[in-house]
Write a protein that holds these residues in place. Structure first.
Motif, PDB file in Angstrom:
ATOM      1  N   GLY A 278       0.818  -1.214   0.000  1.00 54.38           N
ATOM      2  CA  GLY A 278       0.000   0.000   0.000  1.00 54.38           C
ATOM      3  C   GLY A 278       0.849   1.260   0.000  1.00 54.38           C
ATOM      4  O   GLY A 278       0.547   2.227  -0.723  1.00 54.38           O
ATOM      5  N   LEU A 279       1.926   1.261   0.777  1.00 52.61           N
ATOM      6  CA  LEU A 279       2.809   2.426   0.819  1.00 52.61           C
ATOM      7  C   LEU A 279       3.527   2.620  -0.509  1.00 52.61           C
ATOM      8  O   LEU A 279       3.712   3.749  -0.969  1.00 52.61           O
ATOM      9  N   ARG A 280       3.941   1.529  -1.141  1.00 56.90           N
ATOM     10  CA  ARG A 280       4.612   1.641  -2.442  1.00 56.90           C
ATOM     11  C   ARG A 280       3.669   2.237  -3.485  1.00 56.90           C
ATOM     12  O   ARG A 280       4.057   3.098  -4.275  1.00 56.90           O
ATOM     13  N   THR A 281       2.420   1.771  -3.483  1.00 61.41           N
ATOM     14  CA  THR A 281       1.438   2.283  -4.441  1.00 61.41           C
ATOM     15  C   THR A 281       1.158   3.762  -4.199  1.00 61.41           C
ATOM     16  O   THR A 281       1.023   4.547  -5.145  1.00 61.41           O
ATOM     17  N   GLU A 282       1.078   4.148  -2.933  1.00 60.80           N
ATOM     18  CA  GLU A 282       0.724   5.519  -2.599  1.00 60.80           C
ATOM     19  C   GLU A 282       1.838   6.511  -2.913  1.00 60.80           C
ATOM     20  O   GLU A 282       1.579   7.618  -3.405  1.00 60.80           O
ATOM     21  N   TRP A 283       3.091   6.126  -2.658  1.00 61.09           N
ATOM     22  CA  TRP A 283       4.167   7.114  -2.701  1.00 61.09           C
ATOM     23  C   TRP A 283       5.160   6.946  -3.848  1.00 61.09           C
ATOM     24  O   TRP A 283       5.839   7.912  -4.204  1.00 61.09           O
ATOM     25  N   LEU A 284       5.285   5.770  -4.431  1.00 60.80           N
ATOM     26  CA  LEU A 284       6.289   5.541  -5.473  1.00 60.80           C
ATOM     27  C   LEU A 284       5.595   5.388  -6.826  1.00 60.80           C
ATOM     28  O   LEU A 284       4.598   4.693  -6.942  1.00 60.80           O
TER      29      LEU A 284
END
Length: 293
Positions: A278-284
């Motif tokens: 989820g963090l990868r999708t949101e920020w990268l």
């Protein structure tokens, strides 16, 4: 993707053999020392990683090292919780039982992070690639991101239409001196380009926009942010082939830190429950960038 702690992997076959040796004609087994030992080990590990039990630099506080904040890793100050690594740190802290107010940030240089000197932090989150050489001086957590090196060029430059490694032969290529971009660039082009090291990625990007170099090589996620936020007249044209094992980023701790296993378990838990995805999708924003060949 994440390796489980070696102690568990070694114990598992022994437990299975113990069970096979103790079974008799379907009768209930007597007490199984192997299973009891494994359960005791797991309990001990859980106790050691329990909230409030970690041997941090300051009791009840998790001190985190990071360099100067920049997107997509940190949006605003590290305390914001915005940006991939800022959000990651708070998620890891939560897994370890620390609230947001229990996290204290320490500004450090990249050299401080990877040096063998005693650290002014419990862990550091600053885009640090796990390498065998660095692992001789520091501990790494389980990896939280597999990364690649991106190639950034000026929109109006000679190499704006580059779509292969050959298209960039003869170019002046900037890299960040202490990071893995140097090795990746040398492996990709050898003597076919002129490589110029810079002390910081921002210095290299400034050189790119002024025409001092023709391209800059850096972590592709960092490069996407650089070309969209800080240097909008540039673009990422592709990534370099991986050199050896894929590049993976890990949190950094003191060599032989008592916290390493607990921090790795926290990262593993975030991978398992989908938080890291989820963090990868949101920020990268680098999934669609092609590899140069």
């Amino acid at each position: 993707m994440r390796a489980r702690p070696a102690s568990v992997a070694v114990l598992a076959p022994a437990v299975l053999l113990g069970l096979a040796a103790c079974s008799t004609d379907g009768a209930p087994d007597a007490e199984e020392p192997g299973a009891t030992s494994a359960e005791a080990t797991a309990d001990a590990t859980a106790d050691a990683c329990a909230a409030g039990e970690l041997p941090t630099l300051t009791d009840g506080t998790l001190t985190v090292g990071a360099g100067e904040p920049f997107e997509p890793w940190y949006v605003g100050e590290p305390t914001s919780g915005e940006g991939f690594e800022s959000a990651l740190v708070y998620a890891v802290a939560d897994e370890l039982g620390y609230g947001e107010d229990d996290v204290v940030w320490e500004t450090v240089t990249f050299e401080q992070i990877i040096s063998p000197a005693i650290k002014p932090f419990d862990l550091a989150a600053y885009q640090t690639t796990i390498t065998e050489e660095r692992a001789e001086a520091v501990d790494f957590s389980s990896p939280y991101l597999t990364s690649h090196q991106g190639v950034i060029v000026a929109d109006d430059g000679e190499y704006a239409d580059a779509s292969s490694l050959a298209d960039l032969e003869g170019a002046r290529i900037g890299v960040t001196a202490a990071q893995t971009s140097l090795d990746a660039a040398e492996a990709a082009w050898g003597d076919a380009v002129e490589i110029t090291p810079f002390s910081a990625a921002g210095d290299g990007m400034t050189a790119l926009t002024s025409g001092t170099v023709d391209a800059m090589v850096m972590d592709v996620d960092q490069g996407v942010a650089a070309s969209t936020v800080y240097f909008p007249d540039t673009q990422v044209v592709g990534t370099l082939p991986d050199v050896g094992e894929p590049e993976q980023l890990g949190l950094v701790l003191d060599k032989d830190s008592a916290l390493t296993e607990c921090v790795s378990q926290a990262v593993d838990a975030l991978e398992a429950d989908g938080t890291l995805d989820g963090l990868r999708t949101e920020w990268l924003k680098s999934d669609d960038i092609p590899e140069l060949s």
